[in-house]
Motif scaffolding. Structure first.
Motif, short mmCIF file in Angstrom:
data_model
loop_
_atom_site.label_atom_id
_atom_site.label_comp_id
_atom_site.label_asym_id
_atom_site.label_seq_id
_atom_site.Cartn_x
_atom_site.Cartn_y
_atom_site.Cartn_z
N CYS A 20 -9.49 -10.11 6.04
CA CYS A 20 -10.03 -9.33 4.92
C CYS A 20 -10.20 -7.86 5.33
N ASN A 21 -9.60 -6.98 4.55
CA ASN A 21 -9.70 -5.55 4.84
C ASN A 21 -11.15 -5.06 4.79
N THR A 22 -11.84 -5.35 3.71
CA THR A 22 -13.19 -4.85 3.51
C THR A 22 -14.14 -5.33 4.60
N ALA A 23 -13.93 -6.53 5.11
CA ALA A 23 -14.80 -7.09 6.14
C ALA A 23 -14.78 -6.27 7.43
N ILE A 127 2.84 3.28 0.64
CA ILE A 127 1.58 2.77 0.10
C ILE A 127 1.03 1.70 1.04
N ILE A 128 -0.21 1.90 1.49
CA ILE A 128 -0.90 0.86 2.25
C ILE A 128 -1.46 -0.14 1.24
N ALA A 129 -1.07 -1.41 1.39
CA ALA A 129 -1.60 -2.48 0.54
C ALA A 129 -2.89 -2.96 1.20
N GLY A 130 -3.97 -2.24 0.96
CA GLY A 130 -5.23 -2.45 1.66
C GLY A 130 -6.12 -3.54 1.11
N CYS A 131 -5.53 -4.55 0.51
CA CYS A 131 -6.24 -5.73 0.02
C CYS A 131 -5.24 -6.88 0.10
N VAL A 146 6.04 -0.24 0.75
CA VAL A 146 4.72 -0.86 0.82
C VAL A 146 4.45 -1.30 2.27
N ILE A 147 3.33 -0.87 2.79
CA ILE A 147 2.89 -1.22 4.15
C ILE A 147 1.83 -2.31 4.01
N ASP A 148 2.10 -3.47 4.62
CA ASP A 148 1.19 -4.62 4.52
C ASP A 148 0.38 -4.75 5.82
N PRO A 149 -0.90 -4.36 5.82
CA PRO A 149 -1.71 -4.45 7.03
C PRO A 149 -1.83 -5.86 7.60
N THR A 150 -1.78 -6.87 6.75
CA THR A 150 -1.89 -8.25 7.23
C THR A 150 -0.68 -8.60 8.09
N VAL A 151 0.50 -8.18 7.66
CA VAL A 151 1.72 -8.44 8.44
C VAL A 151 1.67 -7.67 9.76
N ILE A 152 1.22 -6.43 9.71
CA ILE A 152 1.10 -5.63 10.93
C ILE A 152 0.14 -6.30 11.90
N LEU A 153 -1.01 -6.75 11.41
CA LEU A 153 -2.00 -7.42 12.25
C LEU A 153 -1.42 -8.69 12.86
#
Length: 169
Positions: A20-23, A127-131, A146-153
């Motif tokens: 979760c991004n917000t967490a 665009i960072i898909a921050g959710c 689109v940049i997916d932070p979950t995939v990067i992580l």
């Protein structure tokens, strides 16, 4: 979150990912409750953006992630400008996220695509898909990356596993 981290530590986890991004707003407090590393999704995303020479990106995320400035702070470290939606456009973003959560994928896609297009037109290179709901409907096109932070992580976690294996940890 602290109790969950302690449970993972007792179970023998080598490191922790938070999807979760917000967490991630609570990351520093949670880190103080454990001895095992917790990966930082906004920081890993900023590192990725820097490695790929982005200088200006748009951010689509929840109101909470926007207010905590998680991505803005992480990207500032690399002098990457983070563009965010106007107050009115942020309402579209939240409507899009809620639509995805409700299973109304085409509505979610149209709301989020509109916001992404506006940020790209204002100069964002990607665009960072921050959710976590956003990449379910918003994908890269010839006009929008689109940049997916979950995939990067996830990719960084796999690299860490290989490093730990090399060290026999």
């Amino acid at each position: 979150m602290i109790e969950s981290v302690k449970r993972l530590e007792r179970a023998g986890a080598d490191f922790i990912l938070i999807a979760c991004n917000t967490a991630h707003f609570f990351l520093e407090n949670v880190r103080h409750s454990t001895h095992i590393p917790i990966m930082n999704m906004p920081l890993e995303t900023a590192n990725y953006l820097n490695k790929h020479h982005y200088t200006s990106v748009g951010l689509l995320c929840t109101d909470g992630t926007l207010k905590t400035q998680l991505y803005q702070k992480a990207c500032a470290h690399h002098k990457i400008d983070v563009m965010t939606p106007s107050e009115n456009l942020q309402k579209n973003v939240m409507n899009g996220i809620y639509a995805v959560k409700a299973g109304k994928l085409s509505k979610g896609e149209s709301e989020l695509a509109l916001a992404a297009e506006i940020l790209i037109n204002q100069g964002a290179e990607a665009i960072i898909a921050g959710c976590t709901e956003i990449p379910l409907v918003l994908r890269s096109t010839k006009d929008v990356k689109v940049i997916d932070p979950t995939v990067i992580l996830a990719k960084e976690a796999v690299k860490l596993v290989y490093e730990l294996e090399k060290l026999n940890i």
